[in-house]
Scaffold this motif. Structure first.
Motif, PDB file in Angstrom:
ATOM      1  N   PRO A  80       0.807  -1.228   0.000  1.00 31.64           N
ATOM      2  CA  PRO A  80       0.000   0.000   0.000  1.00 31.64           C
ATOM      3  C   PRO A  80       0.838   1.275   0.000  1.00 31.64           C
ATOM      4  CG  PRO A  80      -0.970  -1.588   1.484  1.00 31.64           C
ATOM      5  CD  PRO A  80       0.338  -2.154   1.058  1.00 31.64           C
ATOM      6  N   ARG A  81       1.963   1.258   0.726  1.00 28.71           N
ATOM      7  CA  ARG A  81       2.868   2.415   0.725  1.00 28.71           C
ATOM      8  C   ARG A  81       3.462   2.622  -0.661  1.00 28.71           C
ATOM      9  NH1 ARG A  81       3.445   6.966   3.311  1.00 28.71           N
ATOM     10  NH2 ARG A  81       3.733   7.753   1.201  1.00 28.71           N
ATOM     11  N   MET A  82       3.792   1.540  -1.352  1.00 25.93           N
ATOM     12  CA  MET A  82       4.309   1.629  -2.714  1.00 25.93           C
ATOM     13  C   MET A  82       3.271   2.230  -3.647  1.00 25.93           C
ATOM     14  SD  MET A  82       6.211  -2.070  -3.120  1.00 25.93           S
ATOM     15  CE  MET A  82       6.635  -1.771  -4.840  1.00 25.93           C
ATOM     16  N   LEU A  83       2.017   1.784  -3.509  1.00 26.38           N
ATOM     17  CA  LEU A  83       0.945   2.271  -4.381  1.00 26.38           C
ATOM     18  C   LEU A  83       0.728   3.770  -4.213  1.00 26.38           C
ATOM     19  CD1 LEU A  83      -1.646  -0.634  -3.944  1.00 26.38           C
ATOM     20  CD2 LEU A  83      -0.028  -0.290  -5.815  1.00 26.38           C
ATOM     21  N   VAL A  84       0.806   4.234  -2.970  1.00 28.09           N
ATOM     22  CA  VAL A  84       0.673   5.681  -2.713  1.00 28.09           C
ATOM     23  C   VAL A  84       1.813   6.434  -3.380  1.00 28.09           C
ATOM     24  CG1 VAL A  84       0.747   7.459  -0.914  1.00 28.09           C
ATOM     25  CG2 VAL A  84      -0.618   5.397  -0.566  1.00 28.09           C
ATOM     26  N   ASN A  85       3.036   5.893  -3.278  1.00 30.86           N
ATOM     27  CA  ASN A  85       4.203   6.560  -3.864  1.00 30.86           C
ATOM     28  C   ASN A  85       4.152   6.611  -5.377  1.00 30.86           C
ATOM     29  OD1 ASN A  85       5.112   6.855  -1.291  1.00 30.86           O
ATOM     30  ND2 ASN A  85       6.816   5.419  -1.446  1.00 30.86           N
ATOM     31  N   PHE A  86       3.518   5.624  -6.006  1.00 30.32           N
ATOM     32  CA  PHE A  86       3.447   5.613  -7.463  1.00 30.32           C
ATOM     33  C   PHE A  86       2.621   6.781  -8.001  1.00 30.32           C
ATOM     34  CE2 PHE A  86       4.078   0.775  -7.348  1.00 30.32           C
ATOM     35  CZ  PHE A  86       5.430   0.900  -7.619  1.00 30.32           C
ATOM     36  N   LEU A  87       1.584   7.176  -7.271  1.00 27.59           N
ATOM     37  CA  LEU A  87       0.633   8.160  -7.786  1.00 27.59           C
ATOM     38  C   LEU A  87       0.679   9.516  -7.084  1.00 27.59           C
ATOM     39  CD1 LEU A  87      -2.546   5.941  -8.366  1.00 27.59           C
ATOM     40  CD2 LEU A  87      -0.725   6.526  -9.969  1.00 27.59           C
ATOM     41  N   SER A  88       1.342   9.612  -5.942  1.00 27.71           N
ATOM     42  CA  SER A  88       1.326  10.891  -5.229  1.00 27.71           C
ATOM     43  C   SER A  88       2.676  11.145  -4.571  1.00 27.71           C
ATOM     44  CB  SER A  88       0.198  10.896  -4.189  1.00 27.71           C
ATOM     45  OG  SER A  88       0.367   9.847  -3.260  1.00 27.71           O
ATOM     46  N   GLU A  89       2.639  11.740  -3.389  1.00 24.06           N
ATOM     47  CA  GLU A  89       3.863  12.111  -2.694  1.00 24.06           C
ATOM     48  C   GLU A  89       4.705  10.883  -2.345  1.00 24.06           C
ATOM     49  OE1 GLU A  89       5.134  15.092  -1.917  1.00 24.06           O
ATOM     50  OE2 GLU A  89       3.532  16.081  -3.019  1.00 24.06           O
ATOM     51  N   LYS A  90       6.017  11.029  -2.502  1.00 20.16           N
ATOM     52  CA  LYS A  90       6.933   9.944  -2.175  1.00 20.16           C
ATOM     53  C   LYS A  90       7.517  10.093  -0.778  1.00 20.16           C
ATOM     54  CE  LYS A  90       8.323   8.996  -6.958  1.00 20.16           C
ATOM     55  NZ  LYS A  90       7.821   7.618  -6.998  1.00 20.16           N
ATOM     56  N   THR A  91       7.006  11.036  -0.002  1.00 17.62           N
ATOM     57  CA  THR A  91       7.547  11.258   1.332  1.00 17.62           C
ATOM     58  C   THR A  91       6.888  10.340   2.359  1.00 17.62           C
ATOM     59  OG1 THR A  91       5.931  13.023   1.744  1.00 17.62           O
ATOM     60  CG2 THR A  91       8.081  13.671   0.845  1.00 17.62           C
ATOM     61  N   ILE A  92       7.653  10.012   3.383  1.00 17.78           N
ATOM     62  CA  ILE A  92       7.158   9.248   4.518  1.00 17.78           C
ATOM     63  C   ILE A  92       7.765   9.859   5.778  1.00 17.78           C
ATOM     64  CG2 ILE A  92       9.012   7.518   4.277  1.00 17.78           C
ATOM     65  CD1 ILE A  92       7.042   5.419   5.357  1.00 17.78           C
ATOM     66  N   SER A  93       6.976  10.011   6.818  1.00 16.89           N
ATOM     67  CA  SER A  93       7.468  10.632   8.046  1.00 16.89           C
ATOM     68  C   SER A  93       8.526   9.766   8.713  1.00 16.89           C
ATOM     69  CB  SER A  93       6.306  10.878   9.013  1.00 16.89           C
ATOM     70  OG  SER A  93       5.798   9.648   9.496  1.00 16.89           O
ATOM     71  N   TYR A  94       9.321  10.395   9.570  1.00 19.77           N
ATOM     72  CA  TYR A  94      10.352   9.666  10.317  1.00 19.77           C
ATOM     73  C   TYR A  94       9.723   8.532  11.120  1.00 19.77           C
ATOM     74  CZ  TYR A  94      14.156   8.872  13.662  1.00 19.77           C
ATOM     75  OH  TYR A  94      15.131   8.305  14.441  1.00 19.77           O
ATOM     76  N   ALA A  95       8.659   8.847  11.855  1.00 20.51           N
ATOM     77  CA  ALA A  95       7.973   7.823  12.661  1.00 20.51           C
ATOM     78  C   ALA A  95       7.352   6.757  11.777  1.00 20.51           C
ATOM     79  CB  ALA A  95       6.903   8.475  13.533  1.00 20.51           C
ATOM     80  N   GLY A  96       6.761   7.171  10.640  1.00 24.75           N
ATOM     81  CA  GLY A  96       6.154   6.218   9.716  1.00 24.75           C
ATOM     82  C   GLY A  96       7.183   5.278   9.113  1.00 24.75           C
ATOM     83  N   CYS A  97       8.370   5.799   8.847  1.00 25.48           N
ATOM     84  CA  CYS A  97       9.445   4.986   8.266  1.00 25.48           C
ATOM     85  C   CYS A  97       9.918   3.925   9.258  1.00 25.48           C
ATOM     86  CB  CYS A  97      10.604   5.894   7.862  1.00 25.48           C
ATOM     87  SG  CYS A  97      11.857   5.088   6.839  1.00 25.48           S
ATOM     88  N   LEU A  98      10.134   4.335  10.505  1.00 26.54           N
ATOM     89  CA  LEU A  98      10.568   3.379  11.521  1.00 26.54           C
ATOM     90  C   LEU A  98       9.484   2.348  11.826  1.00 26.54           C
ATOM     91  CD1 LEU A  98      13.008   5.274  11.874  1.00 26.54           C
ATOM     92  CD2 LEU A  98      12.797   4.920  14.342  1.00 26.54           C
TER      93      LEU A  98
END
Length: 314
Positions: A80-98
């Motif tokens: 799901p994170r990949m799908l979001v990145n394909f069509l919109s913002e490629k950013t992820i928060s520090y907390a979200g990344c961890l």
């Protein structure tokens, strides 16, 4: 883990994904959405077939149902994170990344432990069949699953907390489609010596130990099968193990390629191997286990027949 690193100037990361070309984003979105739906539906069917058919209420299928559930959760952590990145913002928060990294390691290692448990189950069934029912009793199965789920979470928590100690300066571009230890450690502007030592020691033990258990189990199985006098008996024994060995080869082959190497040698080429154990294996598991297993195919047919009869007008 939920805090933003107070000693770091980075509050979010940029996941570059599989391709930076704009024309590739929609085709990749369609491809991975299809793979994700196939993974969810296939593994759900396996779980439903096992729990609805009394003939499949055995330890082997008990473990397989947990493996399918873990695969659903594992893939959901990544795709799901990949799908979001394909069509919109490629950013992820520090907390979200961890958080993503924590669940990737927890669920990935749960898969690994469950594969080892399934190999042990086949070892007992083939090498000690007269004591199989007493050895693989319900209490033992529950304890094995509980251990397979709890140990990986402790392992993942350790590496997440160690990563959270690092300082990230101006560079926040992750050349990957997910938050993984190696690319994140490369971005750090503080020493990563402790992290690397823990990865090569504790991390290697957690990764390699289940694989060694699987190898030992199948060596014993091979010796036992070669002693079976009839060809039909050998085929039956190998057929119960063939599906599991295929999954083990795909899963561990890609993981060893990615993680059993120094941090300095990590490159973007490792993305393809990461796709194998995070996405491809979870999608193929239902096909591998059902196509080569008569009992499971029969259980799936019963499940589909039951659904059709319920949907038919009275």
């Amino acid at each position: 883990m939920a805090r933003v690193n107070q000693t770091s100037s980075v509050s979010e990361f940029i996941l570059m994904g599989l391709s930076s070309q704009p024309e590739d984003q929609k085709p990749l979105f369609i491809l991975f959405l299809t793979m994700y739906l196939v993974t969810i539906i296939g593994n759900l069917l396996i779980i439903l077939a096992i729990h609805s058919d009394p003939q499949l209420q055995t330890p082997m299928y008990f473990f397989l149902s947990f493996l399918s559930f873990t695969d659903i959760c594992f893939t959901t952590t990544v795709v799901p994170r990949m799908l979001v990145n394909f069509l919109s913002e490629k950013t992820i928060s520090y907390a979200g990344c961890l958080t993503q990294m924590y669940f990737i390691y927890a669920l990935g290692n749960t898969d690994s432990c469950l594969l080892a448990v399934m190999a042990f189950d086949r070892y007992v069934a083939i090498c000690d069949p007269f004591h199989y029912v007493t050895t693989m009793n319900h209490r033992c199965c529950v304890l094995l699953v509980a251990f397979s789920c709890s140990l990986p979470h402790l392992h993942s928590l350790l590496h997440t907390l160690l990563l959270n100690r690092l300082i990230f300066c101006d560079n926040n571009v992750i050349h990957h489609f997910l938050c993984d230890l190696s690319p994140l450690m490369k971005l750090s502007c503080s020493p990563t010596f402790v992290n690397e030592i823990v990865i090569m020691s504790e991390g290697s033990v957690v990764l390699v130990t289940p694989f060694l258990c699987i190898t030992f189990s199948y060596l014993r199985i091979l010796i036992a099968v070669l002693r079976i006098p009839s060809a039909a008996g050998k085929r039956k024994a190998f057929s119960t193990c063939g599906s599991h060995l295929t999954v083990v080869t795909l899963f561990y082959g890609s993981i060893f390629y990615v993680y059993l190497q120094p941090l300095s040698t990590y490159t973007a080429k490792d993305h393809k191997a990461t796709l194998v154990y995070t996405v491809l294996t979870s999608m193929l598991n239902p096909f591998i286990y059902s196509l080569r297993n008569k009992d499971l195919k029969q259980g799936l047919r019963k499940l589909m027949g039951r659904r059709k009869s319920q949907a038919a007008p009275s």
